[in-house]
Each structure stands twice: as C-alpha cells, then as structure tokens.
Design a protein around this motif. Structure first.
Motif, PDB file in Angstrom:
ATOM      1  N   PHE A 154       0.814  -1.223   0.000  1.00 58.64           N
ATOM      2  CA  PHE A 154       0.000   0.000   0.000  1.00 58.64           C
ATOM      3  C   PHE A 154       0.849   1.275   0.000  1.00 58.64           C
ATOM      4  CE2 PHE A 154      -2.691  -3.012   2.578  1.00 58.64           C
ATOM      5  CZ  PHE A 154      -3.438  -3.419   1.482  1.00 58.64           C
ATOM      6  N   ARG A 155       2.111   1.156  -0.461  1.00 52.55           N
ATOM      7  CA  ARG A 155       2.954   2.349  -0.456  1.00 52.55           C
ATOM      8  C   ARG A 155       2.330   3.465  -1.298  1.00 52.55           C
ATOM      9  NH1 ARG A 155       7.919   4.337  -3.009  1.00 52.55           N
ATOM     10  NH2 ARG A 155       7.413   3.012  -4.757  1.00 52.55           N
ATOM     11  N   TRP A 156       1.860   3.117  -2.504  1.00 49.99           N
ATOM     12  CA  TRP A 156       1.304   4.158  -3.375  1.00 49.99           C
ATOM     13  C   TRP A 156       0.009   4.732  -2.838  1.00 49.99           C
ATOM     14  CZ3 TRP A 156       3.609   7.212  -6.384  1.00 49.99           C
ATOM     15  CH2 TRP A 156       4.838   6.819  -6.915  1.00 49.99           C
ATOM     16  N   LEU A 157      -0.762   3.855  -2.198  1.00 47.51           N
ATOM     17  CA  LEU A 157      -2.019   4.313  -1.604  1.00 47.51           C
ATOM     18  C   LEU A 157      -1.729   5.371  -0.543  1.00 47.51           C
ATOM     19  CD1 LEU A 157      -4.868   3.320  -2.264  1.00 47.51           C
ATOM     20  CD2 LEU A 157      -4.817   2.090  -0.094  1.00 47.51           C
ATOM     21  N   ILE A 158      -0.725   5.086   0.300  1.00 48.78           N
ATOM     22  CA  ILE A 158      -0.388   6.037   1.364  1.00 48.78           C
ATOM     23  C   ILE A 158       0.138   7.338   0.761  1.00 48.78           C
ATOM     24  CG2 ILE A 158       1.173   6.459   3.310  1.00 48.78           C
ATOM     25  CD1 ILE A 158       0.889   3.544   4.061  1.00 48.78           C
ATOM     26  N   PHE A 159       0.924   7.209  -0.298  1.00 46.35           N
ATOM     27  CA  PHE A 159       1.470   8.420  -0.930  1.00 46.35           C
ATOM     28  C   PHE A 159       0.341   9.316  -1.466  1.00 46.35           C
ATOM     29  CE2 PHE A 159       3.681  10.517  -4.631  1.00 46.35           C
ATOM     30  CZ  PHE A 159       4.380  11.407  -3.857  1.00 46.35           C
ATOM     31  N   TRP A 160      -0.626   8.710  -2.150  1.00 46.90           N
ATOM     32  CA  TRP A 160      -1.752   9.501  -2.675  1.00 46.90           C
ATOM     33  C   TRP A 160      -2.591  10.081  -1.551  1.00 46.90           C
ATOM     34  CZ3 TRP A 160      -2.137  11.703  -7.096  1.00 46.90           C
ATOM     35  CH2 TRP A 160      -1.431  11.172  -8.174  1.00 46.90           C
ATOM     36  N   PHE A 161      -2.753   9.306  -0.491  1.00 50.43           N
ATOM     37  CA  PHE A 161      -3.500   9.754   0.680  1.00 50.43           C
ATOM     38  C   PHE A 161      -2.855  11.022   1.258  1.00 50.43           C
ATOM     39  CE2 PHE A 161      -4.187   9.180   5.352  1.00 50.43           C
ATOM     40  CZ  PHE A 161      -5.541   9.421   5.344  1.00 50.43           C
ATOM     41  N   VAL A 162      -1.512  11.058   1.261  1.00 53.51           N
ATOM     42  CA  VAL A 162      -0.804  12.239   1.754  1.00 53.51           C
ATOM     43  C   VAL A 162      -0.961  13.406   0.776  1.00 53.51           C
ATOM     44  CG1 VAL A 162       1.477  13.172   2.300  1.00 53.51           C
ATOM     45  CG2 VAL A 162       0.845  10.916   3.127  1.00 53.51           C
ATOM     46  N   LEU A 163      -0.915  13.090  -0.526  1.00 49.73           N
ATOM     47  CA  LEU A 163      -0.998  14.174  -1.516  1.00 49.73           C
ATOM     48  C   LEU A 163      -2.319  14.932  -1.438  1.00 49.73           C
ATOM     49  CD1 LEU A 163       0.655  13.002  -4.833  1.00 49.73           C
ATOM     50  CD2 LEU A 163       1.506  14.528  -3.070  1.00 49.73           C
ATOM     51  N   ILE A 164      -3.399  14.225  -1.070  1.00 46.24           N
ATOM     52  CA  ILE A 164      -4.698  14.897  -0.954  1.00 46.24           C
ATOM     53  C   ILE A 164      -4.607  16.074   0.021  1.00 46.24           C
ATOM     54  CG2 ILE A 164      -7.028  14.600  -0.002  1.00 46.24           C
ATOM     55  CD1 ILE A 164      -7.097  11.883  -1.335  1.00 46.24           C
ATOM     56  N   GLY A 165      -3.727  15.914   1.019  1.00 48.96           N
ATOM     57  CA  GLY A 165      -3.565  16.970   2.011  1.00 48.96           C
ATOM     58  C   GLY A 165      -3.173  18.315   1.415  1.00 48.96           C
ATOM     59  N   ILE A 166      -2.485  18.304   0.258  1.00 49.68           N
ATOM     60  CA  ILE A 166      -2.102  19.570  -0.371  1.00 49.68           C
ATOM     61  C   ILE A 166      -3.339  20.325  -0.837  1.00 49.68           C
ATOM     62  CG2 ILE A 166      -0.833  20.608  -2.304  1.00 49.68           C
ATOM     63  CD1 ILE A 166       1.146  18.356  -2.122  1.00 49.68           C
ATOM     64  N   MET A 167      -4.379  19.563  -1.207  1.00 49.70           N
ATOM     65  CA  MET A 167      -5.558  20.220  -1.779  1.00 49.70           C
ATOM     66  C   MET A 167      -6.581  20.649  -0.733  1.00 49.70           C
ATOM     67  SD  MET A 167      -6.056  17.615  -4.886  1.00 49.70           S
ATOM     68  CE  MET A 167      -4.576  16.948  -5.636  1.00 49.70           C
ATOM     69  N   ILE A 168      -6.467  20.141   0.490  1.00 52.38           N
ATOM     70  CA  ILE A 168      -7.442  20.527   1.514  1.00 52.38           C
ATOM     71  C   ILE A 168      -7.104  21.927   2.016  1.00 52.38           C
ATOM     72  CG2 ILE A 168      -8.408  19.990   3.780  1.00 52.38           C
ATOM     73  CD1 ILE A 168      -7.657  17.068   3.290  1.00 52.38           C
ATOM     74  N   PRO A 169      -7.983  22.906   1.818  1.00 49.26           N
ATOM     75  CA  PRO A 169      -7.686  24.239   2.334  1.00 49.26           C
ATOM     76  C   PRO A 169      -7.816  24.250   3.847  1.00 49.26           C
ATOM     77  CG  PRO A 169      -9.827  24.243   1.254  1.00 49.26           C
ATOM     78  CD  PRO A 169      -9.290  22.848   1.145  1.00 49.26           C
ATOM     79  N   GLN A 170      -6.692  24.411   4.509  1.00 48.02           N
ATOM     80  CA  GLN A 170      -6.654  24.395   5.975  1.00 48.02           C
ATOM     81  C   GLN A 170      -7.667  25.390   6.549  1.00 48.02           C
ATOM     82  OE1 GLN A 170      -3.375  22.750   7.185  1.00 48.02           O
ATOM     83  NE2 GLN A 170      -4.525  22.296   9.024  1.00 48.02           N
ATOM     84  N   GLN A 171      -7.827  26.509   5.847  1.00 45.35           N
ATOM     85  CA  GLN A 171      -8.724  27.543   6.383  1.00 45.35           C
ATOM     86  C   GLN A 171     -10.164  27.087   6.427  1.00 45.35           C
ATOM     87  OE1 GLN A 171      -6.452  27.922   3.965  1.00 45.35           O
ATOM     88  NE2 GLN A 171      -5.601  29.977   3.913  1.00 45.35           N
ATOM     89  N   ALA A 172     -10.526  26.092   5.569  1.00 46.29           N
ATOM     90  CA  ALA A 172     -11.905  25.611   5.581  1.00 46.29           C
ATOM     91  C   ALA A 172     -12.145  24.643   6.733  1.00 46.29           C
ATOM     92  CB  ALA A 172     -12.237  24.946   4.249  1.00 46.29           C
ATOM     93  N   LEU A 173     -11.063  24.223   7.390  1.00 46.35           N
ATOM     94  CA  LEU A 173     -11.200  23.255   8.479  1.00 46.35           C
ATOM     95  C   LEU A 173     -11.266  23.911   9.852  1.00 46.35           C
ATOM     96  CD1 LEU A 173      -8.574  20.553   7.440  1.00 46.35           C
ATOM     97  CD2 LEU A 173     -11.005  20.595   6.937  1.00 46.35           C
ATOM     98  N   ILE A 174     -11.229  25.258   9.859  1.00 46.18           N
ATOM     99  CA  ILE A 174     -11.041  25.936  11.151  1.00 46.18           C
ATOM    100  C   ILE A 174     -12.087  25.563  12.192  1.00 46.18           C
ATOM    101  CG2 ILE A 174      -9.622  27.914  10.484  1.00 46.18           C
ATOM    102  CD1 ILE A 174     -12.238  29.471  10.106  1.00 46.18           C
ATOM    103  N   VAL A 175     -13.347  25.425  11.752  1.00 45.81           N
ATOM    104  CA  VAL A 175     -14.380  25.162  12.750  1.00 45.81           C
ATOM    105  C   VAL A 175     -14.191  23.779  13.361  1.00 45.81           C
ATOM    106  CG1 VAL A 175     -16.838  24.936  13.162  1.00 45.81           C
ATOM    107  CG2 VAL A 175     -15.991  26.697  11.614  1.00 45.81           C
TER     108      VAL A 175
END
Lengths: 313, 286
Positions: free
Chosen positions: B114-135
């Motif tokens: 699952f190395r590639w799965l984990i890598f893609w899972f981490v890459l999604i983090g670049i697209m999550i706007p941290q500011q939308a998670l504030i609440v």
C-alpha cells in the motif's frame, strides 16, 4: 523539446528496486514506524477535521451548543446554493483570483527574465521583490492602509498631485477589490519571482549562445528558448497562484472586513462570518465542503492538463 | 564550428542588439525595484517622525525620533508576542522537517504494501484548504482543552503534506548506492536516514525549515481563533488586534509594523542565498 533533469540529481547507476507489489522482507514494520509521527498528526489534525466537517454539514450544528444538533440532511447545501450572499462571496473569490493571477504570473516571469540577464546586483533585485513576501499580512495591511489613507496617504497624494480627483481606495465598492489586488501583487510577487529565477538558472547558457550565433535576436531567444523551457515552471506557478488566490482571507479581514457593503467578502470570510458571528457551524461546514470541492476541481484540472503536457514533451 | 549567417543579420548586429536589450532590462528592473521598495521606505519614514508630524505631506523629517519604537518596546506586550511567535514557529519548523522527512524517507526508500495508496493519501492533504477546516479543528482543540496553548498553534501546522512531497522529490534523486552501502554495513533504516541521507539533504532541509518558519510566523487566521489571551498572541494576531487602538498615531502604527517584520527580514538577509538554492534543489520549480 526534451525535459532536462537537474544536474544535481543524478538518477543513473541505481540498482532497480523490486516492483511495488512485492513487499521486501523486513521493510513493513520500520517503514510504518518512520511514517507514524507524520501519519498520526495528519490523521488527527487534517483528515479527522475534514471528515468531521463533512459530518457537521449534514446537521444543524451550532457553535454555542455542544454536539452536532438535529439532523438536517442536505438542507444546508440547498440553502447555501440558494443564498445570494454565498454566491456573492464565491464571485468575489473568483474575481480576486482573476485580478491577481495574470499580473502575479506574467510580471513575475518578466522581472525574473530581466534579472537573469543582468550580470551584477542580482541580490538587490531578489531583495527588493522578495522582501514584501516575508512580511506578515498584518504588517502589509498596516502599511497599505496607511498608503490608502484619504488625504494623507502616499497614493492619495500622488493621484491628487497629478490633478485627478482623490479616489476612495478602500471605501468605494467598485474600487476596493482593485486596491486589495494591488496590495496583494506587491506583497506576493516575490515568491513566483524566486521560483522563476530558479527555473531560469537551469537553462544551459550554450543554448542562448548557439541561438545568437545563428542570428536569433533577444526577443526570438526568449520566445523560442526561454518560454518553452520554462513551461513546467509556469504550469506549477499558475496552479499554486490560483489556489493561493482562491484561499484569500487575511487582507480582506484586516483591511476592509469584507466591506464596503460586503463588496470584498471572499468565500473564507463568509465561512468565518457565518461560523463566528451567526454561530451556524453546520451551514458553514456545508459552504466549506462546497469550497473544498471547488479547489479539488481546480487541482484535478491542473493534474490532467500537466499530464497531457508532459506526454507531448 | 561553421555558422551560416543570413546576409542582413550579422553576428555583430545581434550582439549589439543583445547588449541594448540587456541594458534596457537593467533600467526597467531598477525602476520596478524602486517602486517595490517605496511602501517599505514610506513606512520607515513615517515611523521615525513624531506622531504630530505624520500629517505633513513630505518625505522630509524635521525632527527624526525613535520615540515610537521606545514607546512600543517599553509597553511590553510586543515582547510576549515575539516570544510566542519564536516558540511556535521554531517548534513548527523543527517538527515539520523531522516528521515530514522521516515519512518521505520511508516512501522513497522502503518497499511495503500500500505504499502508493499512502502516498496519494498524503498528496490529498495539499488540496485541503486548511482555512476551511477551522471550525472542525476549533471544536477539536476545545474538546482537548488546548485552546490558548502553544500546542493549539503548532500541532495543526506540523502535518504539512507539501513538506513530505518536497522531501520525497529530493530523496528520489539522491543516489541509492550510498545508503545501500550503509545498509550492507549493517546500519538500520533510521541510522541510514539520519547519518547518510539527511546530511546529503541540507539545502532542502534549509528551504523547508525556512519556508515553514515564515509561513508559521505569518499565519493569521488560526492563531487569531485559538490565541485570545493577549499574553500568548503571536505577532500577526497582536498587530491585528491593536491596530485600532493607536487611532491616528500613524508613527506608532508604522513602528509596530516594522518591529513585527524585523525578525523575518533579518532571517531573510541571513539566508537569502539558501532560499533560492533550496528552491532550485527541491523540485518545487517543476
């Protein structure tokens, strides 16, 4: 055109690794251990809150009451999509992105291109353009609010000295977004400038020398060598810039608070207002989710486009 | 080498045109650089005027004074803000470099399911706007009772997917022969990472550390929510909350802006070359 690999990263002479499907004996446990600190924090503070946000968007969650509140189904989403204030904030975000992206990409490229041709004093240009980027947004806001101050501010004085009527930089709903865009271009240009400067340093000088021996003038050299060689840098700069512009918040929050008359309120400030003034967290989560989907869509389009571009190279 | 030159375009005329072009470049650049420095110069100029003189519409200063700086530094709260910013940014940068590079080393050098799965899972983090998670994050930290602590500022900033991505890009380019040799000599994975790969990665470590520090130092929205205690506020939060209190004392306001920016300016002057080298080495340029 061929893709050049950076000279400091040799990839030849490696022993080929076993294919991914094969699990090398003894790798799994140490690998998980080494990834654990990152993955635990990542699950706790990025993925966890994201899932919680999705969940809250389906409830009438309030900031001032604990728990999720009553189940709302998709009502928050339909309400957001039918709300003029939501669409206005989305439009402001988009408008800000349209106003800032072209100058921040094109101007950064031109300035880096020129700085690359100048032999001496490159450190000075790097300093001048990059310095604003490292200033905190609060500092940038303070400086530019002073520049925009009616009657006393530097920009107001310059305009009146030229014989024009003094504009109300931040007070005029038609002008406020332009003023914020101007501030942002000044503030963030340096990052793209440095990215371009790094890309330019990788282009072999011999290409230009060969071109000039063949009689190509400077403009032709830029068009035929520099621009194509930098296409990967450009696609990266564009997407980073679009995502950064879509996420705009700080400047508006400090300089205009979204005003005048909500004319500069971007999506993130709308989310902030709904959460922390109206306490409607469930509704704000639905808006956040829609906004996340927008950014995801932009990123996906970029990945597809760059894949296609790489196939062509 | 033989060159075929068209009759109208001689080598000399091209050279002359290039010289002219380069001279024009230098001129345009200097003009832009001056424009870019004007707001900062204007802020400095204002900050060393007496408050009563800031309404005077010239650059000239009758009685230059450091009074505004003295007032601010003697009030004390700015020292608390400096301390908060230094502690949180340093912790964030150190933890990001350490956890991000370790994860990237595993993804780059080790083979597991699952190395590639984990890598893609981490890459999604670049697209999550941290500011939308504030609440969601705010509720989480309220439940953990960590509001108004340094942890509240540091912890959410540490798992930066972009750092893992940059480190992996760089590690993928480090020749494997070296660490294979260390492995053969009996060094474990962690030892190989710490003794062989990390020392080879100084430019990218410096770049990630510096940028994480700067981003963390300048972060406004999240610290604004979780640091309501004036003693624990970071510089941007402190400045944003007090800017109204100076009223029309523009000299004080500008002095506070300059003091807030000063540490980062010094950091930048010190590491200027590293920043550009780091970007060139990270693969961030594409």
């Amino acid at each position: 055109m061929t893709v050049t690999t950076a000279p400091d990263r040799p990839v030849t002479g490696e022993t080929p690794l076993p294919p991914d499907t094969a699990e090398s004996p003894g790798h799994t446990r140490p690998a998980l251990l080494m990834m654990a600190p990152f993955l635990v924090l990542y699950l706790l503070f990025v993925i966890g809150p994201t899932l919680y946000m999705f969940l809250m968007s389906l409830f009438d969650t309030s900031l001032v009451r604990p728990g999720l509140g009553s189940f709302a189904g998709l009502r928050n989403y339909t309400e957001a999509l039918g709300d003029a204030a939501f669409w206005a904030s989305m439009w402001h975000t988009l408008w800000f992105t349209i106003l800032t992206t072209p100058p921040l990409v094109i101007l950064a490229f031109l300035l880096a291109l020129m700085a690359d041709r100048v032999r001496r004093g490159r450190w000075f240009f790097r300093l001048a353009f990059f310095l604003p980027y490292i200033l905190p947004s609060a500092v940038v806001a303070l400086i530019w609010m002073w520049m925009y101050t009616p009657e006393l501010g530097l920009l107001s004085r310059m305009v009146t000295a030229l014989g024009f009527a003094e504009p109300s930089w931040l007070g005029d709903p038609d002008l406020a977004m332009w003023s914020l865009a101007l501030t942002t271009v000044w503030w963030t240009l340096g990052f793209n400038f440095v990215l371009y400067l790094a890309g330019l340093q990788d282009i072999p000088r011999e290409l230009y020398e060969a071109a000039s021996m063949d009689g190509a003038g400077p403009v032709q050299q830029v068009r035929r060598i520099t621009v194509p060689m930098l296409s990967r840098t450009t696609s990266l700069v564009v997407v980073l810039q679009v995502i950064a512009s879509l996420k705009v918040f700080d400047q508006m929050y400090i300089m205009t608070s979204g005003g005048p008359n909500f004319s500069t309120r971007p999506a993130l400030e709308y989310i902030y207002d709904v959460s922390f003034t109206d306490f409607r967290v469930g509704y704000a989560s639905a808006v956040s989710t829609l906004f996340f989907l927008l950014i995801l869509a932009v990123s996906t389009v970029w990945v597809v486009l760059t894949r296609r571009q790489e196939e062509r190279l | 080498m033989t060159t075929i030159t068209a009759p109208t375009v001689t080598r000399e005329s091209v050279d002359r045109r290039i010289k002219l072009f380069n001279a024009t470049c230098a001129g345009v650049l200097i003009a832009f650089a001056v424009i870019w420095l004007v707001p900062i110069a204007w802020a400095v100029d204002t900050s060393i005027k007496p408050n009563s003189e800031t309404t005077n519409p010239t650059w000239a200063i009758q009685d230059p004074t450091l009074e505004s700086y003295r007032t601010l530094l003697s009030q004390g709260s700015i020292w608390n803000w400096y301390a908060s910013s230094f502690i949180t940014s340093t912790l964030t940068a150190a933890a990001t470099v350490l956890t991000g590079s370790m994860a990237a080393f595993a993804l780059s050098r080790m083979r597991f399911r699952f190395r590639w799965l984990i890598f893609w899972f981490v890459l999604i983090g670049i697209m999550i706007p941290q500011q939308a998670l504030i609440v969601a994050q705010f509720r989480e930290f309220a439940a953990l009772q960590l509001l108004n602590t340094y942890w509240a500022v540091v912890l959410p900033q540490v798992p930066a997917a972009i750092a893992v991505f940059i480190f992996k890009q760089f590690f993928d380019g480090v020749p494997r022969d070296l660490d294979e040799a260390a492995r053969v000599d009996g060094a474990g994975f962690f030892r190989t990472y710490w003794r062989v790969v990390m020392p080879l990665s100084r430019p990218v470590v410096a770049a990630v550390a510096i940028f994480t520090f700067v981003w963390s130092w300048n972060n406004l929205l999240w610290p604004l929510l979780v640091m309501t205690n004036p003693k624990l506020m970071t510089i941007p939060v402190g400045l944003a909350t007090v800017q109204g209190t100076y009223g029309i004392r523009y000299a004080d306001t500008m002095a506070s802006a300059i003091l807030g920016a000063l540490p980062l300016v010094l950091l930048f002057l010190f590491f200027q070359r590293r920043i550009v080298e780091g970007i060139a080495g990270t693969g961030l340029k594409g």
